[in-house]
Design an enzyme around this catalytic site. Sequence first.
Site, PDB file in Angstrom:
ATOM      1  N   MET A   1       5.786   9.765  -4.032  1.00 13.30           N
ATOM      2  CA  MET A   1       5.332   8.753  -3.091  1.00 13.30           C
ATOM      3  C   MET A   1       5.895   9.175  -1.738  1.00 13.30           C
ATOM      4  SD  MET A   1       5.643   4.587  -3.308  1.00 13.30           S
ATOM      5  CE  MET A   1       7.388   4.554  -3.722  1.00 13.30           C
TER       6      MET A   1
ATOM      7  N   HIS B   1      -4.784   4.481   6.875  1.00 16.02           N
ATOM      8  CA  HIS B   1      -3.934   5.191   5.923  1.00 16.02           C
ATOM      9  C   HIS B   1      -2.464   5.191   6.355  1.00 16.02           C
ATOM     10  CE1 HIS B   1      -6.919   6.254   3.033  1.00 16.02           C
ATOM     11  NE2 HIS B   1      -7.711   6.652   3.997  1.00 16.02           N
TER      12      HIS B   1
ATOM     13  N   ASP C   1      -2.676  -0.740   6.437  1.00 14.37           N
ATOM     14  CA  ASP C   1      -3.551  -0.985   5.299  1.00 14.37           C
ATOM     15  C   ASP C   1      -3.137  -2.231   4.522  1.00 14.37           C
ATOM     16  OD1 ASP C   1      -4.708   1.302   6.241  1.00 14.37           O
ATOM     17  OD2 ASP C   1      -4.159   2.551   4.530  1.00 14.37           O
TER      18      ASP C   1
ATOM     19  N   ASP D   1       0.864  -1.182   0.000  1.00 14.86           N
ATOM     20  CA  ASP D   1       0.000   0.000   0.000  1.00 14.86           C
ATOM     21  C   ASP D   1       0.898   1.229   0.000  1.00 14.86           C
ATOM     22  OD1 ASP D   1      -2.818   1.164   0.398  1.00 14.86           O
ATOM     23  OD2 ASP D   1      -1.656   2.150   1.963  1.00 14.86           O
TER      24      ASP D   1
END
Length: 181
Positions: free
Chosen positions: A29, A155, A160, A16
């Site tokens: 990212m 999150h 996750d 994730d």
Amino acid sequence: MNVTLIAQTMTYIMVDIESDGPIPGDYSMISFGAVVVDELLNKTFYGQLRPISDKFIPEALAVSGHTRQETLAFPEAKQVMTDFSHWIKENTTDRAIFISDNNGFDWMFICWYFHHFLGNNPFGFSSQNLGSLYKGLEKDTFKNFKHLRKTTHTHHPVDDAKGNAEALLTMKKNMGLKIKF
């Protein structure tokens, strides 16, 4: 013709990511998490990455729980991707299989970062989508797997990824999914 088939051992790695925008390169990212899918779910990786671009969308960044100022102190992306590549090799006996809840998004960033910073991707050139797998098992494109998670979706990418791995394990145990971990 005598053909001997050798069973390839595959290690499923649930991934994730969190980002500060919709695409890699223009945006960054910010963090990602990975977990080896097995009964223990105790082999995890967490990476935080310094932004690679001046561009960011505040609402997208807010999902990660980090401020821009915090992210500027994160490690360089090349080092984090190198560390992740080593972790994958240490936790994979043969072939690493990338799987995620939204592989169109998560794969796009991981694949781009691996190729951009390291010149290769230890996952190869393909990924799998957990949601599509569940829809196929249910034979219904309107079904959603998220009720199968045990770990709360926070999150934080390791949480996750772990929740999604739990869902995949449930598909194997309770829904007859033929998969080897």
